[in-house]
Design a protein around this motif. Structure first.
Motif, PDB file in Angstrom:
ATOM      1  N   LEU A   1       0.825  -1.203   0.000  1.00 13.21           N
ATOM      2  CA  LEU A   1       0.000   0.000   0.000  1.00 13.21           C
ATOM      3  C   LEU A   1       0.862   1.256   0.000  1.00 13.21           C
ATOM      4  CD1 LEU A   1      -3.014   0.596  -0.022  1.00 13.21           C
ATOM      5  CD2 LEU A   1      -2.945   0.840   2.461  1.00 13.21           C
ATOM      6  N   PHE A   2       2.047   1.194   0.637  1.00 14.29           N
ATOM      7  CA  PHE A   2       2.951   2.337   0.634  1.00 14.29           C
ATOM      8  C   PHE A   2       3.513   2.595  -0.765  1.00 14.29           C
ATOM      9  CE2 PHE A   2       3.021   1.340   5.162  1.00 14.29           C
ATOM     10  CZ  PHE A   2       2.956   2.603   5.724  1.00 14.29           C
ATOM     11  N   VAL A   3       3.713   1.528  -1.537  1.00 14.66           N
ATOM     12  CA  VAL A   3       4.158   1.698  -2.923  1.00 14.66           C
ATOM     13  C   VAL A   3       3.073   2.419  -3.724  1.00 14.66           C
ATOM     14  CG1 VAL A   3       4.893   0.521  -5.026  1.00 14.66           C
ATOM     15  CG2 VAL A   3       5.583  -0.374  -2.798  1.00 14.66           C
ATOM     16  N   LEU A   4       1.810   2.038  -3.493  1.00 12.47           N
ATOM     17  CA  LEU A   4       0.689   2.688  -4.180  1.00 12.47           C
ATOM     18  C   LEU A   4       0.605   4.162  -3.797  1.00 12.47           C
ATOM     19  CD1 LEU A   4      -1.884   2.644  -5.902  1.00 12.47           C
ATOM     20  CD2 LEU A   4      -3.132   1.887  -3.864  1.00 12.47           C
ATOM     21  N   PHE A   5       0.667   4.451  -2.499  1.00 17.58           N
ATOM     22  CA  PHE A   5       0.618   5.842  -2.046  1.00 17.58           C
ATOM     23  C   PHE A   5       1.779   6.647  -2.626  1.00 17.58           C
ATOM     24  CE2 PHE A   5      -1.749   4.722   2.137  1.00 17.58           C
ATOM     25  CZ  PHE A   5      -2.922   4.560   1.411  1.00 17.58           C
ATOM     26  N   GLY A   6       2.978   6.043  -2.618  1.00 17.21           N
ATOM     27  CA  GLY A   6       4.150   6.730  -3.160  1.00 17.21           C
ATOM     28  C   GLY A   6       4.026   6.995  -4.645  1.00 17.21           C
ATOM     29  N   GLY A   7       3.453   6.032  -5.372  1.00 15.43           N
ATOM     30  CA  GLY A   7       3.248   6.208  -6.806  1.00 15.43           C
ATOM     31  C   GLY A   7       2.275   7.336  -7.105  1.00 15.43           C
ATOM     32  N   ILE A   8       1.203   7.419  -6.317  1.00  8.51           N
ATOM     33  CA  ILE A   8       0.226   8.503  -6.502  1.00  8.51           C
ATOM     34  C   ILE A   8       0.879   9.847  -6.207  1.00  8.51           C
ATOM     35  CG2 ILE A   8      -1.909   9.499  -5.613  1.00  8.51           C
ATOM     36  CD1 ILE A   8      -2.902   6.657  -5.115  1.00  8.51           C
TER      37      ILE A   8
ATOM     38  N   PHE B   1      -7.591   7.025   2.858  1.00 15.21           N
ATOM     39  CA  PHE B   1      -7.564   6.936   4.319  1.00 15.21           C
ATOM     40  C   PHE B   1      -8.229   5.644   4.795  1.00 15.21           C
ATOM     41  CE2 PHE B   1      -9.651   7.770   8.440  1.00 15.21           C
ATOM     42  CZ  PHE B   1      -8.527   8.041   9.211  1.00 15.21           C
ATOM     43  N   THR B   2      -9.346   5.283   4.181  1.00 15.94           N
ATOM     44  CA  THR B   2     -10.046   4.053   4.551  1.00 15.94           C
ATOM     45  C   THR B   2      -9.181   2.828   4.290  1.00 15.94           C
ATOM     46  OG1 THR B   2     -12.184   5.087   4.051  1.00 15.94           O
ATOM     47  CG2 THR B   2     -12.134   2.687   4.181  1.00 15.94           C
ATOM     48  N   ALA B   3      -8.470   2.830   3.164  1.00 19.93           N
ATOM     49  CA  ALA B   3      -7.586   1.706   2.843  1.00 19.93           C
ATOM     50  C   ALA B   3      -6.484   1.581   3.889  1.00 19.93           C
ATOM     51  CB  ALA B   3      -6.989   1.897   1.450  1.00 19.93           C
ATOM     52  N   PHE B   4      -5.909   2.717   4.296  1.00 13.74           N
ATOM     53  CA  PHE B   4      -4.843   2.692   5.306  1.00 13.74           C
ATOM     54  C   PHE B   4      -5.361   2.151   6.632  1.00 13.74           C
ATOM     55  CE2 PHE B   4      -2.355   4.582   8.729  1.00 13.74           C
ATOM     56  CZ  PHE B   4      -1.061   4.311   8.319  1.00 13.74           C
ATOM     57  N   VAL B   5      -6.531   2.617   7.057  1.00 13.23           N
ATOM     58  CA  VAL B   5      -7.112   2.157   8.324  1.00 13.23           C
ATOM     59  C   VAL B   5      -7.426   0.667   8.261  1.00 13.23           C
ATOM     60  CG1 VAL B   5      -9.119   2.351   9.843  1.00 13.23           C
ATOM     61  CG2 VAL B   5      -8.028   4.413   8.966  1.00 13.23           C
ATOM     62  N   ALA B   6      -7.979   0.215   7.137  1.00 13.30           N
ATOM     63  CA  ALA B   6      -8.365  -1.189   7.009  1.00 13.30           C
ATOM     64  C   ALA B   6      -7.165  -2.127   7.058  1.00 13.30           C
ATOM     65  CB  ALA B   6      -9.138  -1.395   5.699  1.00 13.30           C
ATOM     66  N   VAL B   7      -6.036  -1.694   6.502  1.00 11.81           N
ATOM     67  CA  VAL B   7      -4.857  -2.564   6.428  1.00 11.81           C
ATOM     68  C   VAL B   7      -4.003  -2.501   7.693  1.00 11.81           C
ATOM     69  CG1 VAL B   7      -2.707  -3.006   5.171  1.00 11.81           C
ATOM     70  CG2 VAL B   7      -4.789  -2.460   3.911  1.00 11.81           C
TER      71      VAL B   7
END
Length: 246
Positions: free
Chosen positions: A176-183, A214-220
């Motif tokens: 998920l951090f790779v996805l956030f970093g890519g965005i 934010f929801t994705a971060f909380v869920a994971v």
């Protein structure tokens, strides 16, 4: 704590590798994710027309130019413009009342762009946004497969044990951090025309996009800690568990 230590080590290594290519005002290559950053800002009273056009037909209410220096290293300049400023006033109390209150509510939008040496808008390239989590995934998988401990886990007195796929665990844990970093990196690569279009995007659409992330971060990462089941989901799914090192 263990992840923070590992993240800091990878940040230090990628920063050293990136320094020879760091030319924020020329190529747009910048550092990202620095835990310690010094920022110097000043108000700008007059802007050239090509910058005002970014938010047209709205007018700029105020602008701030900031120079960013992570760990004292020059990392470029950012211009923040506040525009679409609207103020509404409401009065409380009866018309015949001696005491009445007037409440003023302000709404505005903010656009931040990177400037080059000639005050032109430039595209920003932040390789560390993606490189740090990717390198962390690879190195963590190697350390866990060999000894069960990354430098951070060794310092924290923890060990990862199990017979599963270490790379699969790290992809699930940090993907998920790779996805956030890519965005984040993609937003810096927007062209001038795309920035102008982004400045007119409805606020509700931006809020929905932020809420999804934010929801994705909380869920994971957060919800599994609240509803603890003995291990994080990525550990259970890949056959690992984190235990105290003996």
């Amino acid at each position: 704590m263990a992840l923070l230590v590992d993240w800091a080590l990878v940040f230090a290594v990628t920063t050293l590798l990136l320094l020879p290519f760091l030319r924020p005002d020329e190529t747009g290559v910048r550092l990202a994710g620095a835990p310690l950053t010094f920022t110097t800002c000043k108000n700008v009273t007059s802007l050239p027309q090509h910058l005002l056009d970014l938010v047209a037909p709205e007018t700029v209410a105020r602008a701030t130019l900031c120079e960013v220096r992570p760990f004292g290293i020059y990392n470029g300049r950012d211009l923040t413009m506040v525009y679409a400023l609207k103020e509404t006033s409401s009065r409380s109390g009866d018309e015949d009342s001696i005491v009445s209150r007037t409440r003023t509510t302000s709404t505005s939008r903010i656009l931040t762009v990177a400037l080059g040496a000639d005050d032109q808008v430039i595209q920003v390239i932040t390789p560390q946004n993606v490189a740090i989590p990717l390198v962390l995934i690879i190195l963590s998988a190697v350390f866990i497969a060999r000894s069960g401990q990354t430098p951070g886990k060794r310092l924290a007195g923890l060990r990862v044990q199990g017979q599963g796929c270490a790379m699969c665990r790290e992809v699930r844990r940090l993907g998920l951090f790779v996805l956030f970093g890519g965005i984040s990196m993609a937003t810096g690569l927007l062209s001038k025309d795309m920035i102008t279009g982004a400045a007119q995007v409805p606020v509700w659409l931006v809020l929905i996009f932020g809420l999804v992330l934010f929801t994705a971060f909380v869920a994971v990462y957060i919800w599994p800690l609240i509803r603890w089941r003995g291990a994080m989901p990525y550990d259970r799914a890949t056959g690992f568990e984190v235990v105290r090192a003996i």
